[in-house]
Design an enzyme around this catalytic site. Structure first.
Site, PDB file in Angstrom:
ATOM      1  N   LYS A  64     -11.576   4.743  -9.332  1.00  0.00           N
ATOM      2  CA  LYS A  64     -12.054   4.708  -7.945  1.00  0.00           C
ATOM      3  C   LYS A  64     -11.208   5.606  -7.032  1.00  0.00           C
ATOM      4  CE  LYS A  64     -11.131   1.524  -4.594  1.00  0.00           C
ATOM      5  NZ  LYS A  64     -10.878   0.321  -3.922  1.00  0.00           N
ATOM      6  N   LYS A  71      -6.948   5.267  -1.335  1.00  0.00           N
ATOM      7  CA  LYS A  71      -6.020   5.901  -0.393  1.00  0.00           C
ATOM      8  C   LYS A  71      -4.573   5.852  -0.866  1.00  0.00           C
ATOM      9  CE  LYS A  71      -7.421   2.481   2.884  1.00  0.00           C
ATOM     10  NZ  LYS A  71      -7.417   1.185   2.232  1.00  0.00           N
ATOM     11  N   LYS A 105      -2.887  -3.287  -9.816  1.00  0.00           N
ATOM     12  CA  LYS A 105      -1.822  -2.951  -8.857  1.00  0.00           C
ATOM     13  C   LYS A 105      -0.462  -3.413  -9.323  1.00  0.00           C
ATOM     14  CE  LYS A 105      -4.341  -1.775  -4.972  1.00  0.00           C
ATOM     15  NZ  LYS A 105      -4.829  -1.853  -3.674  1.00  0.00           N
TER      16      LYS A 105
HETATM   17  N1  AQP Z   1     -13.792   4.701  -3.565  1.00  0.00           N
HETATM   18  C1  AQP Z   1     -14.528   3.819  -2.904  1.00  0.00           C
HETATM   19  N2  AQP Z   1     -15.862   3.797  -3.058  1.00  0.00           N
HETATM   20  C2  AQP Z   1     -16.641   2.895  -2.383  1.00  0.00           C
HETATM   21  N3  AQP Z   1     -16.130   1.994  -1.529  1.00  0.00           N
HETATM   22  C3  AQP Z   1     -14.800   1.989  -1.345  1.00  0.00           C
HETATM   23  N4  AQP Z   1     -14.007   1.241  -0.587  1.00  0.00           N
HETATM   24  C4  AQP Z   1     -12.715   1.637  -0.740  1.00  0.00           C
HETATM   25  N5  AQP Z   1     -12.647   2.654  -1.605  1.00  0.00           N
HETATM   26  C5  AQP Z   1     -13.927   2.893  -2.006  1.00  0.00           C
HETATM   27  C6  AQP Z   1     -14.497   0.154   0.248  1.00  0.00           C
HETATM   28  O1  AQP Z   1     -13.900   0.258   1.525  1.00  0.00           O
HETATM   29  C7  AQP Z   1     -13.720  -1.063   2.056  1.00  0.00           C
HETATM   30  C8  AQP Z   1     -12.328  -1.199   2.557  1.00  0.00           C
HETATM   31  O2  AQP Z   1     -11.447  -1.057   1.488  1.00  0.00           O
HETATM   32  P1  AQP Z   1      -9.910  -1.376   1.665  1.00  0.00           P
HETATM   33  O3  AQP Z   1      -9.266  -0.238   2.303  1.00  0.00           O
HETATM   34  O4  AQP Z   1      -9.745  -2.662   2.371  1.00  0.00           O
HETATM   35  O5  AQP Z   1      -9.416  -1.662   0.208  1.00  0.00           O
HETATM   36  P2  AQP Z   1      -9.576  -0.890  -1.127  1.00  0.00           P
HETATM   37  O6  AQP Z   1     -10.946  -1.054  -1.657  1.00  0.00           O
HETATM   38  O7  AQP Z   1      -8.467  -1.403  -2.003  1.00  0.00           O
HETATM   39  O8  AQP Z   1      -9.350   0.604  -0.719  1.00  0.00           O
HETATM   40  P3  AQP Z   1      -8.344   1.619  -1.338  1.00  0.00           P
HETATM   41  O9  AQP Z   1      -8.594   2.917  -0.671  1.00  0.00           O
HETATM   42  O10 AQP Z   1      -8.434   1.584  -2.836  1.00  0.00           O
HETATM   43  O11 AQP Z   1      -6.981   1.046  -0.799  1.00  0.00           O
HETATM   44  P4  AQP Z   1      -5.620   0.865  -1.573  1.00  0.00           P
HETATM   45  O12 AQP Z   1      -5.399   2.149  -2.314  1.00  0.00           O
HETATM   46  O13 AQP Z   1      -4.595   0.598  -0.513  1.00  0.00           O
HETATM   47  O14 AQP Z   1      -5.826  -0.309  -2.444  1.00  0.00           O
HETATM   48  C9  AQP Z   1     -14.073  -2.046   0.958  1.00  0.00           C
HETATM   49  O15 AQP Z   1     -15.378  -2.536   1.194  1.00  0.00           O
HETATM   50  C10 AQP Z   1     -14.028  -1.207  -0.284  1.00  0.00           C
HETATM   51  O16 AQP Z   1     -14.864  -1.692  -1.306  1.00  0.00           O
END
Ligand code: AQP
Length: 328
Positions: free
Chosen positions: A196, A199, A113
């Site tokens: 991955k 969002k 990030k």
């Molecule tokens: N692509 C994914 N596959 C499986 N699990 C996922 N999670 C997120 N993306 C995937 C799981 O969702 C939970 C909450 O995630 P989060 O929103 O707190 O953080 P993150 O993992 O950083 O999600 P994003 O979408 O990638 O957010 P940004 O882009 O803002 O950093 C967690 O259990 C995560 O593993």
């Protein structure tokens, strides 16, 4: 009784990754005997990246409403909002003194990030994110943390922090364990299957839960595929494997079953089917979501009940910790 704690950041529109990797599993796991579940909106984590205040507030309620929509039940699980329980911020400051800069600098999520902003632009909050996360789970003596594979490193760090505190001050924190779902631990981006689905990535790389059916179908049609036009699961077919996992989750059919079903068929048909099946299911969920989201006073009362249940444990833990440290 085993305690499960997990959260979601309101940092963007929820994606299929959040749904399949987290929320859907949380709802299913509620029916396992001997488990007590705590789910929260990780809004303090969201502000480690710049957020619009109105959007952040809206998304906080959206997440609560999505959790209820997919079947997380406030009578079975404690649902709360991180920023409404000051103990999370308090424990983070304390735990900062049980982790080194070296350990935090090694966290892959921070490296990924912060790569965009360069060293000068890196926020201390983003750097400290894993310590806040450690606090989130250690406050509640969590046994299991159901996460995507990308978060395993953070859970490992939480264990080290807890261990270090316990070694110095005596048994205080339970050591949490990350639990992964074999298939859905990482749903990949639609335009780069080695990344991955996130969002905060570009719009065509993910399906958001509130996407309209035409867009869903179009995005799957455009999803990248692998060389050699056959529907197979395997390391050499990362894009098709990812699509198979998604289809399997939405049809409740096994990957083997789907592979047999698509034998001799091309990518075009496969991607069209996935688009339509996902669009149908999400349209159904969106209708349910709209009803749940509309009743904001119910959402507020669920949050308030959850906050009050979570606070009892969190405040008790902070007070034990402060006592051990001589903080009056
Ligand atoms: N692509 C994914 N596959 C499986 N699990 C996922 N999670 C997120 N993306 C995937 C799981 O969702 C939970 C909450 O995630 P989060 O929103 O707190 O953080 P993150 O993992 O950083 O999600 P994003 O979408 O990638 O957010 P940004 O882009 O803002 O950093 C967690 O259990 C995560 O593993």
């Amino acid at each position: 009784m085993k305690r499960v704690v997990s959260g979601i950041k309101p940092s963007g529109d929820l994606t299929l990754g959040n749904y399949l990797g987290a929320m859907k599993r949380w709802a299913e796991n509620q029916h396992k005997e001997g488990y007590e579940n705590f789910f929260f909106v990780a809004n303090l984590h969201a502000i480690t990246v710049k957020q619009d205040a109105d959007q952040l507030k809206k998304r906080t309620y959206d997440i609560i409403a999505w959790l209820l929509t997919v079947g997380v039940d406030p009578n079975r699980s404690v649902i709360f909002v991180q920023s409404m329980i000051p103990a999370h911020s308090e424990i983070c400051w304390i735990l900062n003194n049980y982790v080194t800069m070296g350990e935090l600098g090694k966290m892959t999520q921070f490296k990924d990030k912060s790569a965009k902003s360069g060293r000068e632009g890196q926020l201390a909050g983003l750097y400290d994110y894993p310590v806040l996360m450690a606090g989130d789970v250690l406050l509640y003596d969590a046994d299991e943390i159901p996460v995507g594979i990308d978060q395993v490193q953070h859970v490992e760090l939480s264990r080290s922090i807890a261990q270090r505190f316990n070694n110095t001050h005596g048994e205080t924190f339970k050591l949490p364990k990350a639990t992964l779902s074999e298939k859905t631990s990482k749903i990949m981006s639609l335009n780069d299957p080695l990344k991955k689905m996130s969002k905060s990535d570009t719009e065509d790389s993910y399906i958001s839960l509130d996407e309209n059916p035409e867009k869903i179908i179009r995005k799957f049609k455009r999803a990248v595929t692998d060389s050699e036009n056959s529907i197979r699961y395997g390391e050499d077919k990362p894009a098709i494997s990812n699509l198979l996992v998604i289809l399997s989750e939405f049809t409740e059919k096994s990957i083997d079953e789907l592979v047999r079903e698509y034998e001799g068929k091309g990518y075009g048909q496969f991607k069209k089917d996935i688009g339509e099946i996902v669009a149908d299911k999400l349209t159904y969920l969106q209708q349910k979501f709209a009803e749940v989201r509309n009743d904001e006073s119910r959402l507020k009362s669920i949050i308030s009940q959850g906050n009050s249940n979570a606070s009892i444990l969190a405040n008790e833990k902070v007070s034990i910790v402060k006592d051990k440290l001589g903080l009056i």
